[in-house]
Scaffold this active site. Structure first.
Site, PDB file in Angstrom:
ATOM      1  N   ILE A   1       0.817  -1.208   0.000  1.00 47.05           N
ATOM      2  CA  ILE A   1       0.000   0.000   0.000  1.00 47.05           C
ATOM      3  C   ILE A   1       0.855   1.265   0.000  1.00 47.05           C
ATOM      4  CG2 ILE A   1      -0.274   0.410   2.496  1.00 47.05           C
ATOM      5  CD1 ILE A   1      -3.348   0.613   1.818  1.00 47.05           C
ATOM      6  N   GLY A   2       2.076   1.138   0.493  1.00 46.54           N
ATOM      7  CA  GLY A   2       2.977   2.284   0.489  1.00 46.54           C
ATOM      8  C   GLY A   2       3.475   2.652  -0.890  1.00 46.54           C
ATOM      9  N   TYR A   3       3.259   1.770  -1.870  1.00 48.62           N
ATOM     10  CA  TYR A   3       3.742   2.029  -3.224  1.00 48.62           C
ATOM     11  C   TYR A   3       2.697   2.738  -4.086  1.00 48.62           C
ATOM     12  CZ  TYR A   3       7.119  -1.605  -1.869  1.00 48.62           C
ATOM     13  OH  TYR A   3       8.066  -2.353  -1.221  1.00 48.62           O
TER      14      TYR A   3
ATOM     15  N   GLN B   1       4.871   7.251 -44.690  1.00 48.59           N
ATOM     16  CA  GLN B   1       3.619   6.923 -44.007  1.00 48.59           C
ATOM     17  C   GLN B   1       3.809   5.739 -43.065  1.00 48.59           C
ATOM     18  OE1 GLN B   1       0.777   6.297 -47.171  1.00 48.59           O
ATOM     19  NE2 GLN B   1       1.270   8.265 -48.128  1.00 48.59           N
TER      20      GLN B   1
ATOM     21  N   GLU C   1      10.946   5.321 -12.169  1.00 48.18           N
ATOM     22  CA  GLU C   1       9.809   4.578 -11.605  1.00 48.18           C
ATOM     23  C   GLU C   1       9.879   3.087 -11.914  1.00 48.18           C
ATOM     24  OE1 GLU C   1       7.936   5.950  -9.415  1.00 48.18           O
ATOM     25  OE2 GLU C   1       8.954   7.840  -9.786  1.00 48.18           O
TER      26      GLU C   1
ATOM     27  N   ALA D   1       6.069 -12.763 -22.618  1.00 47.60           N
ATOM     28  CA  ALA D   1       4.667 -12.947 -22.227  1.00 47.60           C
ATOM     29  C   ALA D   1       4.078 -11.637 -21.721  1.00 47.60           C
ATOM     30  CB  ALA D   1       4.566 -14.028 -21.152  1.00 47.60           C
ATOM     31  N   SER D   2       4.850 -10.900 -20.944  1.00 45.57           N
ATOM     32  CA  SER D   2       4.373  -9.626 -20.400  1.00 45.57           C
ATOM     33  C   SER D   2       4.099  -8.613 -21.505  1.00 45.57           C
ATOM     34  CB  SER D   2       5.400  -9.054 -19.417  1.00 45.57           C
ATOM     35  OG  SER D   2       5.514  -9.875 -18.278  1.00 45.57           O
TER      36      SER D   2
END
EC number: 1.3.3.-
Length: 661
Positions: free
Chosen positions: A284-286, A339, A432, A526-527
């Site tokens: 939750i801190g993130y 193009q 980040e 996969a990601s």
């Protein structure tokens, strides 16, 4: 239909382009920016700023030294603060962001991280009492704050941060310390010379028990003299690839003491006796980082839009070579290769912006849920935004570089400004969270999802991962839904393949960490596929909700271009699901939609409504008068202030005279 960028005296080449528009650019802007009201407010803010001479650039940014850039950014931000209340609603984050980009551009300023991370983290992590103490002061800009997490020796690996905050029960204080050189906080914007407070992320230690990284409000400089406090070592880290009006800094803390109440305590708490009350969710801190990542898709989409506005306009002005008519040179934008270089990136820019709307909405909903004690959506959003941050930042960098090269030799000049946009955008590949680390964070989510399916618990899957349990191998490409199914097939197959490789390595005796490392490349693939699937679906959902028919038609063309280009780009994954005949069909569709987009290309970039002040580009200027202004820009180079440079007098002339002897 109306292109609202047309003005008297414009270059006829751009006038011709704009008259071909099949839609209203103001209505497209309303789709891009989420509402007619905000699109209108952007135009009003831009117009108001243009009437304040103090906010104009003193000279083109490329001709400023680093110190001049820092000074100019600080000058503008101080003037802007004076006008804020009459220019924008200060509680409207979107208006504030547009205003600062309009006035300062992408070079940076002392309040960039203050607004983007310092204040939002106080809002999400500080208790009501702490917010009463610090938040309004921060909003009024009485104090300037930054977000100090990354260290010289550790970035994405938060578990190994070295900065410590040891609780002293006797004094009810935390003792903050950076024990080594690698523990120095490194990179935070405005930390070097501007800010006087920081939210420092440090390992919380009570009675030798380490409770992991937590946020601490730390005063760094005296509020009157701005001199660093005792125990604080702080400074600028030097010039960077870009963003050089920002004083990114380093920070060392030598047993600096702060009150117990300087630990941000909205979700966790340390009692006076040292009792630790843990938060309801481990991550939750993130939420501050999740917020930045949730906004990154839109932010990167706008970076890409900036570069493409320059490249598309210039490509419509520049003529070179011949096609049918040997008497008149052809517009560079009429070449299929040009193009193909620009339009798929244009489709991605729109796709990223639309995806950003979805993730920002999901983040807003998450905050509401967390306030109600529901943290169930945390893992899903963290995984999704991790993947998006990586894929979108990487593809944006690729698109901006293609835009620069599409401008030929002049694209290499700082007069194009594209290199500045590129330097800012690709920072997103590492800030980040480094891109590969982010992809692997999403991969953990995908592996857990596959393991749930294998255990017969598919009902526990989140909506974004539910396709992983589907057994359909549909390959019909006659509709947009067919393309979605194809991407689902590819993403599902790769997620299962990577997971099975990982599990088999562990079954063979490898440790979990080693097995993960040996599977990492397949897991990142996969990601990427999972993320690109989500982007396509977000693009489709946004287009489906558009009511204006002409706008919807051109965006549908752009969507078709997008799905065909994206499928060709990952065709190696599709070969087990589609025939070579289908592959040829996809390629033909791509070329068809390049032609369909061509008449609207300039109007599609005009719809981003990026002013000349913000664009800062001679090549991409709205009126299209490129060449005369490029000459004017070149003549303004400081090197042209003297006909004979001192270096010529001192070195070259003596050298040449000596050579005559």
């Amino acid at each position: 239909m109306a292109n609202r960028s047309i003005r008297d005296g414009d270059n006829p080449e751009l006038l011709e382009e704009r008259r071909m528009a099949t839609f209203d650019t103001d209505k497209m802007a309303a789709v891009i920016y989420g509402s007619e009201e905000f699109a209108r407010r952007r135009r009003e803010i831009t117009d108001a700023v243009s009437k304040i001479p103090e906010l104009a650039d003193i000279k083109p940014y490329p001709f400023l030294t680093r110190e001049e850039k820092v000074t100019e950014g600080t000058r503008k931000i101080s003037i802007l603060t004076k006008y804020l209340n009459q220019l924008i609603d200060r509680d409207n984050e979107e208006e504030s962001l547009h205003l600062h980009r309009e006035v300062i551009g992408y070079e940076g300023h002392p309040f960039a991280l203050h607004d983007a991370l310092f204040i939002p983290t106080l809002q999400s992590q500080a208790s009501d009492e702490q917010q009463e103490k610090w938040l309004e002061r921060a909003r009024r800009r009485e104090i300037i704050g930054c977000y100090a997490q990354t260290e010289l020796g550790h970035g994405s690996n938060l578990r190994n941060l070295e900065t410590t905050a040891v609780y002293d029960i006797a004094s009810q204080e935390f003792v903050l310390h950076t024990p080594t050189t690698t523990a120095l906080k490194w990179w935070p914007g405005a930390l070097g010379k501007s800010c006087n407070y920081a939210l420092v992320v440090a390992e919380l230690i009570i009675k030798r028990n380490n409770y992991g990284p937590h946020f601490f409000m730390v005063q760094l400089r005296d509020e009157k003299t701005h001199i660093p406090l005792k125990g604080v070592t702080v400074g600028d880290i030097g010039p960077k690839m870009n963003f050089n009006a920002a004083d990114n800094g380093y920070l060392g803390l030598n047993n600096l003491r702060v009150p117990r109440t300087n630990l941000l305590m909205r979700h966790c708490k340390v009692e006076a006796d040292g009792t630790y009350v843990k938060p309801p969710h481990a991550k939750i801190g993130y939420s501050g980082m999740v917020k930045i990542r949730s906004q990154m898709a839109m932010e990167q989409g706008l970076f890409l839009a900036h570069a493409l506005t320059i490249a598309a306009r210039y490509s419509a002005v520049r003529r070179q070579g011949h096609l049918d008519d040997k008497q008149v040179e052809v517009k560079v934008l009429d070449y299929q290769t040009q193009q193909h270089r620009l339009f798929p990136s244009l489709a991605r820019a729109y796709a990223f912006i639309f995806t950003g709307f979805e993730t920002i909405h999901l983040y807003s909903q998450l905050l509401k849920d967390v306030d109600m004690g529901n943290t169930s959506g945390m893992a899903d959003l963290h995984a999704l935004t991790s993947g998006l941050k990586s894929v979108v930042a990487h593809e944006t960098g690729e698109g901006i570089e293609q835009a620069r090269m599409a401008c030929g030799g002049h694209g290499y000049s700082m007069a194009s400004y594209i290199s500045v946009v590129y330097g800012i955008a690709i920072g997103g590949c590492t800030y980040e969270g480094e891109n590969m680390v982010m992809l692997l964070q999403l991969a953990r989510y995908l592996v857990k999802s596959v393991e749930l399916i294998k255990a017969g618990k598919a009902k526990k899957l989140g909506p974004v991962a539910s396709y992983l349990a589907d057994k359909s191998d549909e390959t019909d490409l006659t509709s947009l839904n067919g393309y979605v199914k194809m991407f689902e097939n590819m993403a599902r197959r790769q997620a299962w393949k990577a997971t099975e490789k990982f599990l088999k390595l562990m079954e063979s005796g490898e440790s979990r960490e080693v097995a993960w490392n040996k599977s990492a490349v397949e897991l990142t693939r996969a990601s990427r596929l999972h993320t690109r699937l989500f982007i396509i679906e977000a693009f489709m959902r946004r287009v489906s909700r558009i009511e204006d028919i002409p706008v919807k038609e051109v965006l549908t063309d752009l969507l078709h271009l997008h799905v065909n280009y994206e499928l060709l780009d990952v065709a190696t994954y599709a070969l087990e699901f589609m025939s070579f005949t289908q592959l040829d069909y996809v390629r033909d569709q791509l070329y068809l939609y390049l032609e369909k987009i061509r008449p609207n290309a300039v109007s599609l970039v005009d719809s981003f409504q990026i002013s000349d002040m913000q664009l800062r580009s001679v090549l991409g200027r709205r009126d299209g008068h490129v060449y005369e202004n490029l000459f004017k820009w070149a003549k303004s180079s400081p090197l042209n202030n003297a006909d004979v440079l001192p270096s010529v007098e001192k070195y070259l002339k003596p050298m040449m005279e000596k050579a005559k002897l």
